[in-house]
Design a protein around this motif. Structure first.
Motif, mmCIF file in Angstrom:
data_model
loop_
_atom_site.group_PDB
_atom_site.id
_atom_site.type_symbol
_atom_site.label_atom_id
_atom_site.label_comp_id
_atom_site.label_asym_id
_atom_site.label_seq_id
_atom_site.Cartn_x
_atom_site.Cartn_y
_atom_site.Cartn_z
ATOM 1 N N ASP A 110 0.836 -1.210 0.000
ATOM 2 C CA ASP A 110 0.000 0.000 0.000
ATOM 3 C C ASP A 110 0.875 1.265 0.000
ATOM 4 O OD1 ASP A 110 -2.067 -1.762 0.111
ATOM 5 O OD2 ASP A 110 -2.782 -1.216 2.097
ATOM 6 N N THR B 36 -7.543 0.429 -8.730
ATOM 7 C CA THR B 36 -7.678 0.050 -7.320
ATOM 8 C C THR B 36 -9.104 0.275 -6.829
ATOM 9 O OG1 THR B 36 -6.800 0.392 -5.085
ATOM 10 C CG2 THR B 36 -6.988 2.358 -6.455
ATOM 11 N N ASP C 141 -9.285 0.593 -3.454
ATOM 12 C CA ASP C 141 -8.893 1.065 -2.125
ATOM 13 C C ASP C 141 -9.245 2.561 -2.047
ATOM 14 O OD1 ASP C 141 -7.527 1.999 0.113
ATOM 15 O OD2 ASP C 141 -5.892 0.568 -0.142
#
Ligand code: FDA
Length: 320
Positions: free
Chosen positions: A204, A241, A243
């Motif tokens: 990350d 992504t 996220d």
């Protein structure tokens, strides 16, 4: 890496399990969460629906590691026909390919290079864009070499880079020097710790650093390599992504540097974070959904389960 993730990624390589899963109706039902259907028609219809909502798409035919020249040529022909259909239907859709699906492992990969070149040319004709996926780390050198050769002749081609690989900062330099478009992802395969970060937190953190470099590059006017391909096929850096913490960080950095919202894109997979996809698109961001189709979904589906082992419960629910 968690035990569940390791086991699922190992399972993804089992032809026996693939056969068992493909034959089971509960597995086919569960897979539908991540794909609109196995046939191309379902994928195209889904792409048309997304287009109505202002969301672009990237289409990919599932398959990898073919072992004969005839299989690779058939995959090329399929994508050539797909690009012709995108043009005919004027869909704001791009195409993403895996090099091992186009024969990277076959006879030294010579025909694979020709296939990619043919697809890049057809994508340009169709006002579309060609993405090259990144597979296991053993393929990265050859993927980047082939990307560089294709990019030298065609603007409308981009490559995926994986934040979990320790080598990726240097690869990013190399791709940016070619004025190449990058789709940045975390990485979906099982890799040894010498090659990839074993801890998710490190991946990350690496993603943030790489994403910042891409945004900064964009702020300096770079990263629009394929934009000449036209509004439907224009290439800008893509952040692949789901996220949302990363999405927020990327947006903040881009805004603080005055990078326009359409100068970069968020790419997500079909069936994941659909609400966020719409919210981002409604907020003026460029969003694309990657739609997979085809019958060879087993390894790809195992990777989706490995990304979120809680998804296994979804499969079990379909079983009962
Ligand atoms: P992360 O795994 O941290 O997930 C963040 C959140 O998103 C999770 O908490 C969950 O809520 C949701 N989420 C993520 N995955 C989910 C899932 N499977 N099911 C349900 N929810 C989920 N990889 C690769 O190695 N080579 C490639 O070429 C590509 N190409 C690619 C294209 C695009 C458009 C995307 C979005 C992804 C890829 N990937 C890939 C996959 C990528 O490497 C990665 O495995 C997944 O995107 C999951 O990582 P996230 O960044 O979403 O973060």
């Amino acid at each position: 890496m968690s035990l569940a993730r390791t086991l699922l990624l190992r399972a993804s390589r089992s032809p026996w399990l693939a056969e068992q899963f493909r034959r089971r109706a509960f597995a086919r039902r569960a897979v539908r969460r991540f794909m609109p259907g196995e046939d191309l028609g379902s994928a195209l219809d889904a792409a048309a629906d997304f287009a109505v909502g202002g969301i672009g798409t990237v289409l990919t035919s599932l398959g990898e590691r073919v072992s004969s020249p005839a299989e690779a040529a058939a995959v090329r022909d399929h994508y050539l026909a797909l690009l012709a259909q995108l043009r005919e239907r004027a869909l704001p859709a791009q195409v993403s390919v895996k090099l091992t699906h186009l024969g990277l492992d076959v006879e030294g990969g010579a025909a694979c290079a020709d296939h990619v070149m043919a697809l890049a040319a057809r994508a340009a004709d169709a006002g579309s864009f060609l993405w090259i996926d990144m597979e296991e780390s053993s393929y990265v050198d050859r993927t980047l070499e082939l990307f560089a050769r294709t990019r030298a002749r065609h603007a409308g081609v981009g490559v995926c880079l994986q934040a979990y690989l320790r080598r990726t900062p240097a690869d990013l330099d190399r791709v940016l020097a070619l004025d190449g478009a990058v789709r940045l992802v975390k990485g979906a395969y099982s890799e040894p710790p010498e090659v990839a970060f074993p801890k998710k937190a490190d991946t990350d953190a690496a993603y943030v650093t790489l994403a910042e470099r891409l945004v900064d590059h964009g702020a300096r006017g770079g990263g629009r390599g394929g934009a000449r391909g036209g509004a439907r096929g224009g290439a800008v850096p893509a952040f692949g992504t789901h996220d949302m913490r990363l999405v927020a960080q990327i947006r903040e950095r881009a805004e603080s540097l005055g990078v326009p919202r359409k100068a970069y894109e968020f790419h997500m997979l079909y069936g994941i974070r659909a609400d966020e996809q719409r919210l981002l698109a409604n907020g003026g961001h460029a969003v694309r959904v990657l739609i997979s189709y085809g019958t060879a979904w087993f390894p790809w589906y195992m990777r989706r389960l490995a990304e979120r082992p809680a998804n296994v419960w979804f499969v079990l629910r379909n079983l009962v």
